[in-house]
Write an enzyme that holds these catalytic residues in place. Structure first.
Site, PDB file in Angstrom:
ATOM      1  NE  ARG A   1       1.665 -41.191 -15.702  1.00  0.00           N
ATOM      2  CZ  ARG A   1       2.949 -41.327 -15.376  1.00  0.00           C
ATOM      3  NH1 ARG A   1       3.824 -41.737 -16.282  1.00  0.00           N
ATOM      4  NH2 ARG A   1       3.367 -41.076 -14.154  1.00  0.00           N
TER       5      ARG A   1
ATOM      6  CB  CYS B   1       6.527 -36.170 -10.392  1.00  0.00           C
ATOM      7  SG  CYS B   1       7.353 -37.750 -10.479  1.00  0.00           S
ATOM      8  N   GLY B   2       6.715 -33.129  -9.285  1.00  0.00           N
ATOM      9  CA  GLY B   2       6.046 -31.858  -9.001  1.00  0.00           C
ATOM     10  C   GLY B   2       6.926 -30.670  -9.369  1.00  0.00           C
TER      11      GLY B   2
ATOM     12  N   GLY C   1       7.151 -34.982  -3.822  1.00  0.00           N
ATOM     13  CA  GLY C   1       7.322 -35.903  -2.688  1.00  0.00           C
ATOM     14  C   GLY C   1       8.682 -36.538  -2.560  1.00  0.00           C
TER      15      GLY C   1
ATOM     16  NE  ARG D   1      15.278 -43.974 -16.606  1.00  0.00           N
ATOM     17  CZ  ARG D   1      14.403 -43.856 -15.602  1.00  0.00           C
ATOM     18  NH1 ARG D   1      13.140 -44.131 -15.790  1.00  0.00           N
ATOM     19  NH2 ARG D   1      14.816 -43.470 -14.402  1.00  0.00           N
ATOM     20  CE  LYS D   2      10.066 -39.746 -16.820  1.00  0.00           C
ATOM     21  NZ  LYS D   2       9.589 -38.522 -16.219  1.00  0.00           N
TER      22      LYS D   2
HETATM   23 FE1  SRM Z   1       6.851 -38.728 -12.482  1.00  0.00          FE
HETATM   24  C1  SRM Z   1       7.972 -41.783 -11.686  1.00  0.00           C
HETATM   25  C2  SRM Z   1       3.958 -39.428 -11.027  1.00  0.00           C
HETATM   26  C3  SRM Z   1       5.553 -36.022 -13.981  1.00  0.00           C
HETATM   27  C4  SRM Z   1      10.031 -37.600 -13.089  1.00  0.00           C
HETATM   28  N1  SRM Z   1       6.144 -40.379 -11.567  1.00  0.00           N
HETATM   29  C5  SRM Z   1       6.779 -41.566 -11.378  1.00  0.00           C
HETATM   30  C6  SRM Z   1       5.816 -42.620 -10.850  1.00  0.00           C
HETATM   31  C7  SRM Z   1       5.285 -43.361 -12.044  1.00  0.00           C
HETATM   32  C8  SRM Z   1       6.485 -43.580  -9.854  1.00  0.00           C
HETATM   33  C9  SRM Z   1       5.591 -44.719  -9.450  1.00  0.00           C
HETATM   34  O1  SRM Z   1       5.567 -45.754 -10.122  1.00  0.00           O
HETATM   35  O2  SRM Z   1       4.906 -44.578  -8.471  1.00  0.00           O
HETATM   36  C10 SRM Z   1       4.760 -41.715 -10.181  1.00  0.00           C
HETATM   37  C11 SRM Z   1       3.349 -42.249 -10.110  1.00  0.00           C
HETATM   38  C12 SRM Z   1       2.696 -41.795  -8.803  1.00  0.00           C
HETATM   39  C13 SRM Z   1       1.212 -41.783  -8.859  1.00  0.00           C
HETATM   40  O3  SRM Z   1       0.582 -42.718  -8.308  1.00  0.00           O
HETATM   41  O4  SRM Z   1       0.662 -40.823  -9.373  1.00  0.00           O
HETATM   42  C14 SRM Z   1       4.943 -40.431 -10.975  1.00  0.00           C
HETATM   43  N2  SRM Z   1       5.076 -37.972 -12.589  1.00  0.00           N
HETATM   44  C15 SRM Z   1       4.026 -38.332 -11.829  1.00  0.00           C
HETATM   45  C16 SRM Z   1       2.891 -37.344 -11.962  1.00  0.00           C
HETATM   46  C17 SRM Z   1       1.507 -37.972 -11.838  1.00  0.00           C
HETATM   47  C18 SRM Z   1       3.056 -36.247 -10.899  1.00  0.00           C
HETATM   48  C19 SRM Z   1       1.827 -35.390 -10.712  1.00  0.00           C
HETATM   49  O5  SRM Z   1       1.244 -35.465  -9.633  1.00  0.00           O
HETATM   50  O6  SRM Z   1       1.434 -34.698 -11.641  1.00  0.00           O
HETATM   51  C20 SRM Z   1       3.221 -36.741 -13.333  1.00  0.00           C
HETATM   52  C21 SRM Z   1       2.617 -37.516 -14.462  1.00  0.00           C
HETATM   53  C22 SRM Z   1       2.924 -36.907 -15.795  1.00  0.00           C
HETATM   54  C23 SRM Z   1       2.175 -37.561 -16.908  1.00  0.00           C
HETATM   55  O7  SRM Z   1       0.995 -37.246 -17.070  1.00  0.00           O
HETATM   56  O8  SRM Z   1       2.774 -38.376 -17.627  1.00  0.00           O
HETATM   57  C24 SRM Z   1       4.737 -36.918 -13.343  1.00  0.00           C
HETATM   58  N3  SRM Z   1       7.653 -37.148 -13.453  1.00  0.00           N
HETATM   59  C25 SRM Z   1       6.948 -36.083 -13.890  1.00  0.00           C
HETATM   60  C26 SRM Z   1       7.830 -35.007 -14.224  1.00  0.00           C
HETATM   61  C27 SRM Z   1       7.394 -33.590 -14.638  1.00  0.00           C
HETATM   62  C28 SRM Z   1       7.369 -33.338 -16.105  1.00  0.00           C
HETATM   63  O9  SRM Z   1       7.347 -34.259 -16.940  1.00  0.00           O
HETATM   64  O10 SRM Z   1       7.375 -32.164 -16.421  1.00  0.00           O
HETATM   65  C29 SRM Z   1       9.110 -35.449 -13.954  1.00  0.00           C
HETATM   66  C30 SRM Z   1      10.407 -34.628 -14.048  1.00  0.00           C
HETATM   67  C31 SRM Z   1      10.755 -34.309 -15.441  1.00  0.00           C
HETATM   68  C32 SRM Z   1      11.496 -35.422 -16.112  1.00  0.00           C
HETATM   69  O11 SRM Z   1      10.906 -36.490 -16.306  1.00  0.00           O
HETATM   70  O12 SRM Z   1      12.670 -35.230 -16.453  1.00  0.00           O
HETATM   71  C33 SRM Z   1       8.989 -36.804 -13.481  1.00  0.00           C
HETATM   72  N4  SRM Z   1       8.731 -39.574 -12.434  1.00  0.00           N
HETATM   73  C34 SRM Z   1       9.895 -38.922 -12.662  1.00  0.00           C
HETATM   74  C35 SRM Z   1      10.992 -39.809 -12.424  1.00  0.00           C
HETATM   75  C36 SRM Z   1      12.491 -39.472 -12.587  1.00  0.00           C
HETATM   76  C37 SRM Z   1      12.925 -39.766 -13.990  1.00  0.00           C
HETATM   77  C38 SRM Z   1      14.372 -40.081 -14.115  1.00  0.00           C
HETATM   78  O13 SRM Z   1      14.915 -39.915 -15.224  1.00  0.00           O
HETATM   79  O14 SRM Z   1      14.994 -40.557 -13.162  1.00  0.00           O
HETATM   80  C39 SRM Z   1      10.438 -41.038 -12.012  1.00  0.00           C
HETATM   81  C40 SRM Z   1      11.168 -42.319 -11.622  1.00  0.00           C
HETATM   82  C41 SRM Z   1      11.531 -43.140 -12.802  1.00  0.00           C
HETATM   83  O15 SRM Z   1      11.090 -42.887 -13.924  1.00  0.00           O
HETATM   84  O16 SRM Z   1      12.287 -44.080 -12.584  1.00  0.00           O
HETATM   85  C42 SRM Z   1       9.014 -40.853 -12.022  1.00  0.00           C
HETATM   86 FE1  SF4 Z   2       8.322 -38.824  -6.032  1.00  0.00          FE
HETATM   87 FE2  SF4 Z   2       7.056 -38.498  -8.350  1.00  0.00          FE
HETATM   88 FE3  SF4 Z   2       6.045 -40.067  -6.482  1.00  0.00          FE
HETATM   89 FE4  SF4 Z   2       6.029 -37.402  -6.175  1.00  0.00          FE
HETATM   90  S1  SF4 Z   2       4.897 -38.608  -7.705  1.00  0.00           S
HETATM   91  S2  SF4 Z   2       6.558 -38.889  -4.620  1.00  0.00           S
HETATM   92  S3  SF4 Z   2       8.026 -36.903  -7.058  1.00  0.00           S
HETATM   93  S4  SF4 Z   2       7.941 -40.363  -7.650  1.00  0.00           S
END
Ligand code: SRM
Ligand code: SF4
Length: 583
Positions: free
Chosen positions: A131, A508-509, A503, A245-246
């Site tokens: 990333r 994240c979507g 998913g 946290r993030k």
């Molecule tokens: Fe996300 C975790 C992908 C935007 C909430 N997110 C993850 C992980 C890293 C989990 C993992 O280790 O596999 C995913 C990586 C999958 C992969 O192989 O791509 C992942 N998140 C994404 C992305 C790539 C989705 C996308 O297809 O665009 C986005 C990357 C953003 C970036 O460039 O940094 C992404 N994630 C978001 C958003 C949307 C936003 O920021 O507007 C959210 C919801 C908003 C928020 O954060 O409040 C989001 N992601 C999460 C969470 C839940 C956070 C929580 O407080 O519980 C997780 C799980 C965690 O952090 O424990 C997570």
């Molecule tokens: Fe769940 Fe985020 Fe992975 Fe999509 S990218 S399957 S919302 S953790």
């Protein structure tokens, strides 16, 4: 390539396939989860420990029996160590001096995320997602070409995604190659450091900043400055490597709220002060999506001037780091700190950390004139006469190496050699002269990345889903494209409808942001468990934002079920006409 033996070990499932791994943790982490005795502190803190920059009270929280397991990983060794470890691991692997099975699993599966490397152990063992950080989503042709070169060597495994934070993720990388890619990123002014785990995420702004006739301020220089300050020009800033946290931060400069201040932990909303006309920022905090809780941000009750923006952000981060909760991982986002101590106290702490700086009251921001959120795909005149921006739809944000090269070529030939990527996972070309438009629009690139896509494709967003993501309960990107194509063939709509696929409940979507949201969830078909979705309806962005509410659950992910269900929703809730029925 990953050593064969290790690949077999991973495929066999032990020990990486344990329950611990499924939750993102290797068994060894769980085994080392015993609290560290306070005596360790008295003996001094290791320079490698994540406790190094924490004040006493935060150390106590990090060492507490109830601290979550990621706190223990950080206490043992700070995530910032990944910034040097990644080079060492790459070198050792290249030289054949280490094997996968000898590496520390916490380093590989957790700490490397501080360097932007996410092991995709569940879906593609031995391969990493990298990333990046792309502040304000702005990329130039040189950067685009470098990105193409990073994934091209991996053939079918190498691809990339535009993310929902207007950012890029590269796929298929091996750890052996990571050091070269990181150095190459630095050379072109990009980085992957501090993009995962407990760090500040990609900084988002107005995707048409600098060319937008309606913006109050160009968000790009502000975000570039913030990026340099927070992450030490992409080399990583250790002081901010151990947040609880993030943290998501964005700056919005128009009433469209393109970067979604309402779902960021920290949102700066540009507004013009009526007395002197200066543009300042109202601050909102605490927006979040998670498995347990989804909430819009709340006003912090203050505004900051442009000169206060950086010190304010720095102070806010320190307050979060020093005072934030470190217990139950599901209750460690900024909102929980704000609620625990109250908005007033949180604001007061920031002011104290700024050396007693006074923070002014918020400024009334919205004019009463109605405002329809703009759709920025297509051709639009810029605020500079004779120039245009051209927004093109990248279905589900998925890019191949050749796409990066082609986007770079088109940007150079017709625009100024730069593009913007958006939170809707699309690409915007800027500074295109009127005279060049006809030739540009005839480019083959725009047959795939359409400038005028259908009413559903243009608003479609999708997270990674279970193709690569271990949390994914459903496939998203390919299905999203297919389902939307099928629906567009069957219904006629008088306005675009934004459909967001995600998913799993991490969202994240941003399922709750869409007019319609689909969230991976369990379902049953003929008594058997199958992949499925929950459906959400009614998300609104911009003035008076609202989160979509759950409308249906347990919908099997089969197109034969999903498409009719969505068609019914489009007809009943969005006034769609059924094209398949003769008038
Ligand atoms: Fe996300 C975790 C992908 C935007 C909430 N997110 C993850 C992980 C890293 C989990 C993992 O280790 O596999 C995913 C990586 C999958 C992969 O192989 O791509 C992942 N998140 C994404 C992305 C790539 C989705 C996308 O297809 O665009 C986005 C990357 C953003 C970036 O460039 O940094 C992404 N994630 C978001 C958003 C949307 C936003 O920021 O507007 C959210 C919801 C908003 C928020 O954060 O409040 C989001 N992601 C999460 C969470 C839940 C956070 C929580 O407080 O519980 C997780 C799980 C965690 O952090 O424990 C997570
Ligand atoms: Fe769940 Fe985020 Fe992975 Fe999509 S990218 S399957 S919302 S953790």
């Amino acid at each position: 390539m990953m050593p064969m033996q290790t690949q077999q070990q991973l495929n066999r499932g032990a020990p990486l396939r344990s329950a611990g791994v499924r939750r993102g943790l290797a068994p060894r982490v769980l085994a080392t989860a015993a609290p560290i005795a306070p005596a360790t502190l008295a003996e001094g803190i290791s320079e490698h420990s994540g406790l190094k920059h924490l004040p006493e009270a935060a150390r106590t929280r990090a060492l507490d029996r109830k601290a979550n397991k990621f706190e223990k990983v950080k206490v043992e060794k700070c995530g910032s160590r990944a910034w040097t470890d990644v080079f060492e691991l790459s070198r050792l692997l290249k030289e054949g001096n280490t094997k996968w099975e000898d590496m520390n699993l916490d380093d590989v599966d957790i700490r490397l995320k501080w360097a932007g490397l996410f092991h995709r152990g569940k879906r593609t063992p031995g391969k990493f997602m990298m990333r990046l950080k792309v502040p304000n989503g702005e990329l130039d042709a040189r950067q685009l070409r470098f990105l193409a070169s990073t994934i091209a060597p991996y053939g079918a495994d190498g691809c990339a995604d535009i993310t929902t934070r207007a950012n890029i993720q590269l796929r298929g990388l091996t750890l052996e190659d990571a050091d070269d890619v990181i150095r190459g990123l630095w050379d072109v002014g990009l980085t992957s450091f501090q993009t995962g785990m407990d760090s500040v995420r990609n900084l988002t702004g107005n995707p048409i900043a600098g060319v937008d006739p309606h913006e109050l301020i160009d968000t790009r220089p502000l975000l570039r400055q913030m990026e340099a300050m927070l992450f030490d020009n992409g080399k990583g800033r250790e002081e901010f490597a151990n947040l609880p946290r993030k943290l998501n931060i964005c700056i919005s400069s128009t009433r469209d709220d393109f970067p979604h201040t309402h779902i960021n932990d920290v949102g700066f909303e540009a507004v013009r002060r009526p007395d002197d006309g200066e543009v300042v920022f109202n601050v909102v905090v605490g927006g979040l999506f998670s498995i347990k809780r989804n909430d819009v941000s709340i006003p912090l009750g203050c505004s900051v001037t442009q000169s206060q923006l950086m010190p304010f952000t720095e102070a806010l981060l320190r307050v979060f780091r020093d005072h934030g909760p470190r217990g139950d991982r599901q209750q460690t986002r900024l909102m929980y700190l704000v609620e625990a101590i109250g908005v007033e106290r949180f604001r007061q702490l920031i002011s104290e950390y700024m050396g007693g700086e006074e923070l002014a009251a918020p400024v009334h921001m919205h004019s009463d004139a109605p405002w329809e959120r703009r759709d920025i795909l297509g051709v639009h005149p810029q605020r500079q006469p004779g120039l245009n921006w051209v927004g093109a739809c990248v279905p589900a944000g998925r890019l191949q190496a050749a796409d990066f090269d082609e986007i770079a070529r088109v940007a150079e030939k017709y625009g100024d050699g730069t593009v913007r990527i958006t939170c809707e996972e699309n690409v915007i070309f800027v500074n295109v002269p009127d005279a060049k438009l006809p030739e540009m629009l005839a480019e083959p690139l725009f047959q795939r990345f359409k400038v005028n896509p259908g009413p559903l494709l243009r608003g479609m967003v999708s997270c990674t889903g279970n193709q690569f993501c271990g949390f994914g309960l459903a496939e998203t990107k390919a299905r999203a494209v297919k389902v939307v194509e099928m629906l567009e063939a069957q219904v006629e709509l008088s306005r675009p409808v934004r459909i967001h696929f995600t998913g799993c409940p991490n969202s994240c979507g941003q399922a709750q942001v869409g007019d319609i949201g689909l969230m991976g969830a369990p379902a049953r078909l003929d008594g058997k468990a199958v992949e499925g979705y929950k459906i959400f309806l009614g998300g609104k962005i911009g003035v008076n934002p609202e989160l979509a509410k759950e409308f249906a659950q347990g919908i099997p992910a089969l197109e034969s079920i999903l498409v009719p269900k969505l068609k019914e929703i489009l007809i009943n809730e969005f006034g769609a006409k059924d094209k398949t029925v003769a008038a």
